[in-house]
Design an enzyme around this catalytic site. Structure first.
Site, PDB file in Angstrom:
ATOM      1  CG  ASP A  92      -9.383  -5.808  -3.405  1.00 16.22           C
ATOM      2  OD1 ASP A  92      -9.168  -4.803  -3.325  1.00 16.22           O
ATOM      3  OD2 ASP A  92      -9.856  -6.686  -4.162  1.00 16.22           O
TER       4      ASP A  92
ATOM      5  CB  THR B 103      -0.957  -0.036   1.297  1.00 18.38           C
ATOM      6  OG1 THR B 103      -1.846   1.225   1.185  1.00 18.38           O
ATOM      7  CG2 THR B 103      -0.147   0.126   2.492  1.00 18.38           C
ATOM      8  CG  ASN B 104       2.709   3.825  -2.185  1.00 17.75           C
ATOM      9  OD1 ASN B 104       3.549   3.631  -1.284  1.00 17.75           O
ATOM     10  ND2 ASN B 104       2.583   3.683  -3.449  1.00 17.75           N
ATOM     11  CG  ASN B 105      -4.028   4.794   3.223  1.00 16.65           C
ATOM     12  OD1 ASN B 105      -3.699   5.550   4.371  1.00 16.65           O
ATOM     13  ND2 ASN B 105      -5.292   4.602   2.921  1.00 16.65           N
TER      14      ASN B 105
ATOM     15  N   GLY C 228     -15.321   6.324   1.844  1.00 12.86           N
ATOM     16  CA  GLY C 228     -16.225   5.194   0.947  1.00 12.86           C
ATOM     17  C   GLY C 228     -17.482   5.422   1.291  1.00 12.86           C
TER      18      GLY C 228
ATOM     19  CG  ASP D  49     -16.815   4.787   6.479  1.00 18.26           C
ATOM     20  OD1 ASP D  49     -17.101   3.284   6.495  1.00 18.26           O
ATOM     21  OD2 ASP D  49     -15.726   5.063   6.900  1.00 18.26           O
TER      22      ASP D  49
ATOM     23  CG  HIS E  56      -3.989   7.882   6.908  1.00 17.76           C
ATOM     24  ND1 HIS E  56      -3.838   8.900   7.707  1.00 17.76           N
ATOM     25  CD2 HIS E  56      -4.388   8.532   5.594  1.00 17.76           C
ATOM     26  CE1 HIS E  56      -3.822   9.978   7.146  1.00 17.76           C
ATOM     27  NE2 HIS E  56      -4.169   9.785   5.999  1.00 17.76           N
ATOM     28  CE  LYS E  57      -6.264   0.562   3.166  1.00 17.97           C
ATOM     29  NZ  LYS E  57      -6.357  -0.384   2.093  1.00 17.97           N
TER      30      LYS E  57
HETATM   31  P1  IMP Z   1      -9.613  -1.134  -0.649  1.00 16.59           P
HETATM   32  O1  IMP Z   1      -9.470  -2.402  -1.186  1.00 16.59           O
HETATM   33  O2  IMP Z   1      -9.378  -1.040   0.723  1.00 16.59           O
HETATM   34  O3  IMP Z   1      -8.876  -0.073  -1.722  1.00 16.59           O
HETATM   35  O4  IMP Z   1     -11.368  -0.815  -0.668  1.00 16.59           O
HETATM   36  C1  IMP Z   1     -11.929  -0.641  -1.999  1.00 16.59           C
HETATM   37  C2  IMP Z   1     -13.035   0.306  -1.968  1.00 16.59           C
HETATM   38  O5  IMP Z   1     -14.163  -0.406  -1.042  1.00 16.59           O
HETATM   39  C3  IMP Z   1     -12.746   1.319  -1.313  1.00 16.59           C
HETATM   40  O6  IMP Z   1     -12.414   2.533  -2.394  1.00 16.59           O
HETATM   41  C4  IMP Z   1     -14.228   2.106  -0.942  1.00 16.59           C
HETATM   42  O7  IMP Z   1     -15.123   2.362  -1.634  1.00 16.59           O
HETATM   43  C5  IMP Z   1     -14.388   0.840  -0.094  1.00 16.59           C
HETATM   44  N1  IMP Z   1     -14.493   0.269   1.237  1.00 16.59           N
HETATM   45  C6  IMP Z   1     -13.351  -0.108   1.600  1.00 16.59           C
HETATM   46  N2  IMP Z   1     -13.102  -0.100   3.151  1.00 16.59           N
HETATM   47  C7  IMP Z   1     -14.204   0.641   3.532  1.00 16.59           C
HETATM   48  C8  IMP Z   1     -14.542   1.320   4.832  1.00 16.59           C
HETATM   49  O8  IMP Z   1     -14.015   0.839   5.718  1.00 16.59           O
HETATM   50  N3  IMP Z   1     -15.524   1.912   4.902  1.00 16.59           N
HETATM   51  C9  IMP Z   1     -16.110   2.413   3.413  1.00 16.59           C
HETATM   52  N4  IMP Z   1     -15.780   1.707   2.482  1.00 16.59           N
HETATM   53  C10 IMP Z   1     -14.870   1.084   2.371  1.00 16.59           C
END
Ligand code: IMP
Length: 195
Positions: free
Chosen positions: A68, A7-9, A149, A151, A11-12
């Site tokens: 993911d 990841t490049n996030n 996202g 939430d 926070h994570k």
């Molecule tokens: P990722 O695999 O963590 O990049 O998540 C893929 C997509 O799922 C994100 O772009 C959000 O749209 C949604 N998503 C993932 N985690 C959350 C969360 O904790 N809350 C709300 N939406 C989420």
């Protein structure tokens, strides 16, 4: 032990480093000089997480894990699922994504949904997966400003607030990602008892 989190996030990354302690040094994609897009071309969360983790292991030679996540809505046959980020289009617009889910559920009684995270850990070429799920429902309209996202439209079972109305710490304790990470950490600590 060095371990890449694909990841490049920031926070994570920071959150996980705190949970793991200092015996495991987490590296980001930038830390290992990976400036290309990590492929995620599969049709399942499991497939995407594995594709990302194996890509880093094979190309950069580091042990690695990748996650993911998808929102799975029962009345929409599990959609948006693996396509959650780009449900309403390639520009990954959270407002448009939520709008689409609300539209699709218009008039439907069953609003059950869940978030599901899959983490793929690849150590010396061997893969182990961890899953985290939080069950809940899609609200009739958006509530709250926090988070990201979907939430504002997701309310976990047993709570009267949406994820976007919770403090980050509270959300992390019960969330899909939090639960998957808990399993990953337990596994890593067992693997390396000196942690
Ligand atoms: P990722 O695999 O963590 O990049 O998540 C893929 C997509 O799922 C994100 O772009 C959000 O749209 C949604 N998503 C993932 N985690 C959350 C969360 O904790 N809350 C709300 N939406 C989420």
């Amino acid at each position: 032990m060095k371990l890449v989190f694909a990841t490049n996030n920031p926070h994570k990354l920071r959150e996980l480093q705190q949970l793991l302690g200092d015996k495991i040094q987490l590296l980001s994609l930038t830390d290992i000089g990976c400036d290309e897009e990590v492929p995620e071309n599969q049709e399942t969360l499991e497939g995407n997480a594995a594709e990302k983790a194996f890509f880093i292991f094979e190309k950069f030679g580091f042990n690695c894990f990748a996650d993911d996540t998808g929102l799975e809505v029962e009345a929409l046959n599990g959609e948006p699922g693996v396509y959650s980020a780009r449900y309403a289009g390639e520009d990954k617009n959270a407002e448009a994504n939520m709008g689409k889910v609300l539209d699709q559920l218009n008039g439907k009684e069953n609003r059950k949904a869940r978030f599901r995270t899959v983490i793929s850990l690849v150590i010396d070429g061997e893969e182990t997966q961890f899953e985290g799920i939080v069950d809940g429902k899609i609200l009739e309209e958006k509530q709250g400003e926090a988070g990201f996202g979907y939430d504002p439209v997701f309310q976990p079972d047993g709570f009267s607030e949406s994820f976007a109305e919770m403090e980050a710490g509270q959300k992390n304790r019960i969330s899909h990602r939090g639960r998957a990470v808990e399993k990953l950490i337990a596994y890593l600590k067992n693997l390396n008892k000196s942690i």
